[in-house]
Design a protein around this motif. Sequence first.
Motif, PDB file in Angstrom:
ATOM      1  N   VAL A 148       0.629  -0.986   0.173  1.00 56.33           N
ATOM      2  CA  VAL A 148      -0.145   0.049   0.331  1.00 56.33           C
ATOM      3  C   VAL A 148       0.665   1.266  -0.257  1.00 56.33           C
ATOM      4  O   VAL A 148       0.126   2.309  -0.696  1.00 56.33           O
ATOM      5  CB  VAL A 148      -0.699   0.220   1.443  1.00 56.33           C
ATOM      6  N   ALA A 149       1.425   1.141   0.694  1.00 55.33           N
ATOM      7  CA  ALA A 149       3.184   2.589   0.582  1.00 55.33           C
ATOM      8  C   ALA A 149       3.693   3.251  -0.562  1.00 55.33           C
ATOM      9  O   ALA A 149       3.432   3.964  -0.898  1.00 55.33           O
ATOM     10  CB  ALA A 149       3.596   2.507   1.920  1.00 55.33           C
ATOM     11  N   VAL A 150       3.828   1.780  -1.713  1.00 51.93           N
ATOM     12  CA  VAL A 150       4.774   2.280  -2.502  1.00 51.93           C
ATOM     13  C   VAL A 150       3.444   2.327  -3.082  1.00 51.93           C
ATOM     14  O   VAL A 150       3.880   3.486  -3.879  1.00 51.93           O
ATOM     15  CB  VAL A 150       5.294   0.760  -3.059  1.00 51.93           C
ATOM     16  N   ALA A 151       2.308   1.630  -3.438  1.00 50.61           N
ATOM     17  CA  ALA A 151       0.771   2.468  -4.006  1.00 50.61           C
ATOM     18  C   ALA A 151       0.696   3.579  -4.120  1.00 50.61           C
ATOM     19  O   ALA A 151       0.507   4.413  -5.456  1.00 50.61           O
ATOM     20  CB  ALA A 151       0.166   1.529  -3.873  1.00 50.61           C
ATOM     21  N   LYS A 424       0.178  -6.609  -4.841  1.00 47.75           N
ATOM     22  CA  LYS A 424       0.000  -5.595  -3.605  1.00 47.75           C
ATOM     23  C   LYS A 424      -0.518  -4.505  -4.655  1.00 47.75           C
ATOM     24  O   LYS A 424      -1.607  -3.722  -5.047  1.00 47.75           O
ATOM     25  CB  LYS A 424      -0.621  -5.617  -2.324  1.00 47.75           C
ATOM     26  N   THR A 425       0.592  -3.679  -4.217  1.00 48.24           N
ATOM     27  CA  THR A 425       0.798  -2.518  -5.436  1.00 48.24           C
ATOM     28  C   THR A 425       0.065  -2.010  -6.655  1.00 48.24           C
ATOM     29  O   THR A 425      -0.260  -1.525  -7.312  1.00 48.24           O
ATOM     30  CB  THR A 425       2.194  -2.234  -4.796  1.00 48.24           C
ATOM     31  N   ALA A 431      -2.183  -2.256 -12.291  1.00 49.38           N
ATOM     32  CA  ALA A 431      -1.332  -3.055 -13.149  1.00 49.38           C
ATOM     33  C   ALA A 431      -1.840  -4.406 -13.676  1.00 49.38           C
ATOM     34  O   ALA A 431      -2.710  -4.663 -13.077  1.00 49.38           O
ATOM     35  CB  ALA A 431      -0.320  -3.531 -12.261  1.00 49.38           C
ATOM     36  N   THR A 432      -1.565  -4.668 -15.081  1.00 49.06           N
ATOM     37  CA  THR A 432      -1.597  -5.789 -15.741  1.00 49.06           C
ATOM     38  C   THR A 432      -0.738  -7.039 -14.449  1.00 49.06           C
ATOM     39  O   THR A 432       0.494  -7.450 -14.462  1.00 49.06           O
ATOM     40  CB  THR A 432      -0.986  -5.936 -16.636  1.00 49.06           C
ATOM     41  N   PRO A 433      -1.266  -7.988 -13.768  1.00 53.57           N
ATOM     42  CA  PRO A 433      -0.316  -9.104 -12.918  1.00 53.57           C
ATOM     43  C   PRO A 433       0.206  -9.304 -14.111  1.00 53.57           C
ATOM     44  O   PRO A 433       1.428 -10.066 -13.163  1.00 53.57           O
ATOM     45  CB  PRO A 433      -1.644 -10.135 -12.215  1.00 53.57           C
ATOM     46  N   ARG A 434       0.142  -9.968 -14.802  1.00 56.16           N
ATOM     47  CA  ARG A 434       0.789 -10.975 -16.103  1.00 56.16           C
ATOM     48  C   ARG A 434       1.947 -10.779 -15.773  1.00 56.16           C
ATOM     49  O   ARG A 434       2.951 -10.494 -15.882  1.00 56.16           O
ATOM     50  CB  ARG A 434      -0.309 -11.663 -17.316  1.00 56.16           C
TER      51      ARG A 434
END
Length: 579
Positions: A148-151, A424-425, A431-434
């Motif tokens: 969460v902090a990075v996001a 999580k970020t 973002a696209t998980p892949r």
Amino acid sequence: MTQENNTSQGPITHGAYPELSSHAIIVGYILGVVIAMSIGFAALKLGFSIEGSELAAILGFGILRGILRRRSIVENNVTQTVASAVNGASSGMMFSVPAIFILGYGMEFNPYVLTFGAIAGAFLGIAFIIPLRKQMIDFERLTYPGGVAVATILKSPGAGIEKAKMLLIAMVISGGLHFASLYSGVENWPLFAQLGLPDYMNGTWYLSLMTIGVGYIAGRGGVAFIIGGYVCYFVLAPMLSATDLFPVVDGSIINSPGQLRTLLFRPVGIGMLIGGAVIGVMFALPLIRSAVSSMQSSAKVESAMSRDEMPIKLLYFGVGGAAVLLAVMAITSAEEVGIVRGLMMAALGTLWIWMAGIILSEAIGRTNWSPLSGMTLVAVTLLIVITQSFGGMDAMPAIVAAITVGAATCVAMSQATDLMLDMKTGYLVGATPRMQQLGQFAGAWLGPIVIIMLIFVLHDAYGLGSDKLPAPQGQALASMVNGIMGGDVPTEKYIAGALLGALLSAVQGGLGITVGLGFYLPFNIVLTYSIGTLLREISDRKCGKSWSDNKGIPIAAGLIVGEALVGVGYAINIIASAN
């Protein structure tokens, strides 16, 4: 359809919306190497590691947005994913490999086998944890505070660039002061001796801005570490003096700080590390049930592996290939291992990677605390048991083989938790998980190569396990291995410490480990670390937590990187001069 939009500030995108781009990967590699060396060096000094994703996100802004003028938030997200994947090997290997050197077998193991094994372990950890992404993040909505902090950083473009500037300024200041300290030979300030206080109170301060920076980032989370050190020299030592109970060796009273630490405080601290880690693993066992349930639920969801995810067949292929490499590494780690023991060690390592990776990912998702060192201790213990099967192996090859395979499992567990934090970020920034998963694979291979080279350089220059590089986690692992193999260890002190560490960790997760580190590390480091913690408390109260997050932490991160890079450069210079 490809498009290019321009403003006075430069191109906004190259392509529809760049994500897994060559820019993201190359910048991620550069930042990953810098961060891995910095955090790896700090881990050998202080005994614990810090998360590299936030640092990578801040520096990524400085390069991608500040220099290259690229504006894609998801591209920056891939950069920090690649960089943190490179750094994933730092804690994994720094908690395990130094034990080989501390035990005196630094020239008896094959670094190439260990490195390739660590890469295989990294791929295993990533491949095992990917199928749980949707369940843990999309459905269970685990918190993952670090993610969460990075996001939050990625969503604040202007703030991100300002943080990068502050970090770079602090890095230059810290590096310059450490350079002056190294070349002048002035690394400590014996304040208490100048004030006439007793020697046993050990009031010498370590002149290190990196240590202050780590204390600042840890904040209140480092208070237990400080308490451990202060209890040793401000409480126990005066009590021993008042009651005339200082240890006596060969007719001489032991009351100097260095001797007290060697004979009393350090053994108890190692025991606390072991006891705290073991109880942490025991308390984490209920997470296995939750993790298995997560996998079952994920398997039932038809869209669990959608087109945004990596194909499940490719993950199966990755797991199988990495497991084979792990088996080859186990068999070739020492001549006496043989095929049967090697396959048993590989099977155990693979199973432990799956189980421990899930436990750690759940633990850090719920509490932001990861019992990685405890999982490593347990893994190496089980691997040593295997080496003693079928008649048993000699001590040297048994220890080398167990720690070599254990290092691979430790890297795998570190990669699993790192990926889930980054996912999580990605979830929060769209973002696209892949793409993130591919970015993690792209960065994971580089970390073990960087870290094994760093370990050899630092050992040749300073000596792992020395006062300059205490490597507390490696010392704890080495002491445990010695005990298992029947070495000469202060058993009663280890047992007392283990019981105390277990009790403290039972009260609060990780407490026994952090207090034990305070017992173990030289007190000059603890004193300086406490300055950082105090500064964090003051800034939180006087300036607000927003100021601490947006200005204090980037400055503290710069203090860490600057001193660490100068320390590594100085080590390289020592080796070059000797040759």
